[in-house]
Design an enzyme around this catalytic site. Structure first.
Site, PDB file in Angstrom:
ATOM      1  CB  SER A  23      27.468  28.829  42.797  1.00 56.67           C
ATOM      2  OG  SER A  23      28.205  29.235  42.596  1.00 56.67           O
ATOM      3  CB  THR A  68      33.779  29.887  47.367  1.00 60.27           C
ATOM      4  OG1 THR A  68      34.025  31.105  46.561  1.00 60.27           O
ATOM      5  CG2 THR A  68      32.380  30.723  48.305  1.00 60.27           C
ATOM      6  CE  LYS A  72      38.083  28.766  45.471  1.00 59.35           C
ATOM      7  NZ  LYS A  72      38.239  29.183  43.844  1.00 59.35           N
ATOM      8  CG  ASN A  93      36.243  24.406  42.636  1.00 60.95           C
ATOM      9  OD1 ASN A  93      36.777  23.197  42.837  1.00 60.95           O
ATOM     10  ND2 ASN A  93      36.522  25.694  41.366  1.00 60.95           N
ATOM     11  CG  ASP A 108      38.615  28.641  39.523  1.00 63.53           C
ATOM     12  OD1 ASP A 108      37.586  28.573  39.274  1.00 63.53           O
ATOM     13  OD2 ASP A 108      39.087  28.770  40.563  1.00 63.53           O
ATOM     14  N   GLY A 132      48.220  37.346  35.505  1.00 62.30           N
ATOM     15  CA  GLY A 132      48.229  37.802  37.125  1.00 62.30           C
ATOM     16  C   GLY A 132      48.772  35.503  38.223  1.00 62.30           C
ATOM     17  N   GLY A 134      47.712  33.994  41.060  1.00 60.24           N
ATOM     18  CA  GLY A 134      47.326  34.458  42.060  1.00 60.24           C
ATOM     19  C   GLY A 134      46.896  33.230  42.186  1.00 60.24           C
ATOM     20  N   GLY A 135      45.129  32.670  42.733  1.00 53.22           N
ATOM     21  CA  GLY A 135      44.337  31.386  42.701  1.00 53.22           C
ATOM     22  C   GLY A 135      44.116  30.857  41.775  1.00 53.22           C
ATOM     23  N   GLY A 250      34.704  36.548  30.933  1.00 55.37           N
ATOM     24  CA  GLY A 250      34.775  35.955  32.371  1.00 55.37           C
ATOM     25  C   GLY A 250      33.575  35.220  32.446  1.00 55.37           C
TER      26      GLY A 250
HETATM   27  P1  NAD Z   1      43.207  36.192  44.048  1.00 60.45           P
HETATM   28  O1  NAD Z   1      43.855  37.142  44.920  1.00 60.45           O
HETATM   29  O2  NAD Z   1      44.083  34.961  43.945  1.00 60.45           O
HETATM   30  O3  NAD Z   1      44.608  36.632  42.800  1.00 60.45           O
HETATM   31  C1  NAD Z   1      44.702  38.379  42.766  1.00 60.45           C
HETATM   32  C2  NAD Z   1      45.950  38.035  41.109  1.00 60.45           C
HETATM   33  O4  NAD Z   1      45.647  40.126  41.096  1.00 60.45           O
HETATM   34  C3  NAD Z   1      47.393  38.325  41.632  1.00 60.45           C
HETATM   35  O5  NAD Z   1      48.241  37.827  40.575  1.00 60.45           O
HETATM   36  C4  NAD Z   1      47.578  39.644  41.888  1.00 60.45           C
HETATM   37  O6  NAD Z   1      48.652  39.715  41.465  1.00 60.45           O
HETATM   38  C5  NAD Z   1      46.661  40.342  41.151  1.00 60.45           C
HETATM   39  N1  NAD Z   1      46.300  41.809  41.244  1.00 60.45           N
HETATM   40  C6  NAD Z   1      45.203  42.406  42.116  1.00 60.45           C
HETATM   41  N2  NAD Z   1      45.294  44.031  41.702  1.00 60.45           N
HETATM   42  C7  NAD Z   1      46.601  43.889  40.282  1.00 60.45           C
HETATM   43  C8  NAD Z   1      46.934  45.359  39.892  1.00 60.45           C
HETATM   44  N3  NAD Z   1      46.853  46.440  40.884  1.00 60.45           N
HETATM   45  N4  NAD Z   1      47.735  44.911  39.171  1.00 60.45           N
HETATM   46  C9  NAD Z   1      48.361  43.977  38.302  1.00 60.45           C
HETATM   47  N5  NAD Z   1      48.346  42.318  39.375  1.00 60.45           N
HETATM   48  C10 NAD Z   1      46.851  43.003  40.278  1.00 60.45           C
HETATM   49  O7  NAD Z   1      42.098  36.191  43.570  1.00 60.45           O
HETATM   50  P2  NAD Z   1      42.010  34.952  42.128  1.00 60.45           P
HETATM   51  O8  NAD Z   1      41.018  34.088  43.388  1.00 60.45           O
HETATM   52  O9  NAD Z   1      43.100  34.314  41.136  1.00 60.45           O
HETATM   53  O10 NAD Z   1      41.005  35.799  40.932  1.00 60.45           O
HETATM   54  C11 NAD Z   1      41.139  36.950  40.090  1.00 60.45           C
HETATM   55  C12 NAD Z   1      40.411  36.896  39.899  1.00 60.45           C
HETATM   56  O11 NAD Z   1      39.873  36.617  39.366  1.00 60.45           O
HETATM   57  C13 NAD Z   1      39.025  38.316  40.123  1.00 60.45           C
HETATM   58  O12 NAD Z   1      38.718  39.066  39.369  1.00 60.45           O
HETATM   59  C14 NAD Z   1      38.562  36.758  40.735  1.00 60.45           C
HETATM   60  O13 NAD Z   1      36.381  37.481  40.263  1.00 60.45           O
HETATM   61  C15 NAD Z   1      38.307  36.245  39.119  1.00 60.45           C
HETATM   62  N6  NAD Z   1      37.986  34.411  38.428  1.00 60.45           N
HETATM   63  C16 NAD Z   1      36.875  33.738  38.017  1.00 60.45           C
HETATM   64  C17 NAD Z   1      36.835  32.974  38.317  1.00 60.45           C
HETATM   65  C18 NAD Z   1      35.933  32.582  36.949  1.00 60.45           C
HETATM   66  O14 NAD Z   1      35.141  31.127  37.081  1.00 60.45           O
HETATM   67  N7  NAD Z   1      35.041  33.866  35.887  1.00 60.45           N
HETATM   68  C19 NAD Z   1      37.281  32.062  38.488  1.00 60.45           C
HETATM   69  C20 NAD Z   1      38.153  32.113  39.712  1.00 60.45           C
HETATM   70  C21 NAD Z   1      37.784  34.334  39.967  1.00 60.45           C
END
Ligand code: NAD
Length: 290
Positions: A23, A68, A72, A93, A108, A132, A134-135, A250
């Site tokens: 950032s 971050t 968050k 965020n 996001d 996915g 996740g967050g 990304g």
């Molecule tokens: P998080 O930990 O909240 O979520 C991770 C997700 O990945 C979950 O849904 C989990 O089930 C899944 N996962 C992990 N390993 C797995 C596997 N082997 N098989 C199946 N599913 C799997 O993380 P987050 O904050 O949501 O981030 C996820 C990704 O997105 C990271 O790589 C992060 O760097 C990227 N991200 C990018 C941006 C962007 O602006 N481009 C913003 C936020 C996050």
């Protein structure tokens, strides 16, 4: 960078760890390009110090913060006001300090939406497959659910996808389904999907040779957005390109969510090209994380 003066406004990012953040170069490049008297710093804030850090933001008049991991969600209880995305997601965020009143935002989802649009893909009437829950996936689902024709969320822990789909259906009354992220479910749902979003961390450094999508399931009329930005071109992105699909990296979401924060703090249009160049420059030099 502009010379620091008595009027320089301070923005920054708080997290733990924080030293690999992208950032500062992205935001400082944008401030500098528009000749804004702003500076952006990284602050290493441990969980136990979060409350003091937010008090410090008020006390020192820090103008804006990105938030971050791991703050968050916990940061919300120290804010005066939050937007609808923060309320739904339970995480923020971005913070804006207006005369000591702190407002929280989540950029996001809008960042992902803009990354898609500005790269020539539209959501209206489209069938979206989101990998996915996740967050980041949750934020994307929240902003896409309002506009997409349909949304299918698949997650390793299926209950999380189902809970998210239920909450979105209650809110938007749309056809959103959640289920297990199995190879057969991905293959089946890809048959008639228009847009595929990988919002899992699969493919991220160091698992750069992994993808949840077999190359033969990809097709030319598909838009593939992989939100992993390190590496800039993931295995999924390479396979999608080979299949003739439209690929959105990304880095685009990273830039547009940063741009949304920039616009909240400055009220100015973010210089996207400058921010993209700064991000790619930093990623190619170091391979570091946000
Ligand atoms: P998080 O930990 O909240 O979520 C991770 C997700 O990945 C979950 O849904 C989990 O089930 C899944 N996962 C992990 N390993 C797995 C596997 N082997 N098989 C199946 N599913 C799997 O993380 P987050 O904050 O949501 O981030 C996820 C990704 O997105 C990271 O790589 C992060 O760097 C990227 N991200 C990018 C941006 C962007 O602006 N481009 C913003 C936020 C996050």
């Amino acid at each position: 960078m502009m010379a620091i003066s008595g009027k320089t406004r301070v923005c920054g990012v708080i997290g733990d760890p924080i030293e690999h953040t992208l950032s500062p170069p992205i935001q400082n490049a944008a401030f500098s390009h528009l000749k804004l008297d702003f500076v952006f710093l990284a602050f290493h804030v441990k969980a136990a110090d979060l409350e003091n850090a937010i008090r410090g933001m008020r006390g020192l008049g820090i103008h804006g913060l990105n938030v971050t991991m791991p703050h968050k969600s916990t940061v919300i209880s120290y804010l005066d006001k939050v937007d609808s995305a923060v309320k739904f997601l339970g995480s923020a965020n971005t913070i804006l300090n207006r005369d000591g009143k702190l407002s929280g935002f989540s950029t996001d989802g809008v960042g992902a939406l803009k990354a898609l649009r500005e790269n020539g893909a539209e959501l209206a009437e489209k069938k979206v497959l989101l990998l996915g829950a996740g967050g980041a996936a949750k934020a994307i689902a929240f902003s896409f659910a309002q506009e997409a024709g349909s949304l299918c969320i698949l997650n390793r822990v299926p209950e999380k996808a189902a809970v998210l789909a239920d909450a979105l259906n209650r809110m938007f009354g749309k056809k959103i389904v959640g289920g297990a992220l199995s190879p057969s479910a991905v293959q089946k749902n890809l048959r008639d999907a228009d847009i595929l979003v990988n919002a899992t961390s699969v493919g991220m450094h160091p698992t750069v040779n992994q993808s949840l999508v077999a190359p033969q399931w990809l097709k030319p009329n598909l838009v593939v957005m992989d939100i992993v930005y390190n590496p800039v071109e993931t295995k999924l992105a390479k396979d999608a390109k080979t299949a003739g699909a439209k690929v959105i990296s990304g880095v685009e979401m990273l830039i547009y969510q940063g741009a949304a924060s920039f616009e909240i703090w400055t009220g100015r249009s973010a210089p996207i090209g400058v921010m993209r160049k700064a991000a790619l420059n930093k990623l190619s030099n170091t391979g570091e994380n946000k």
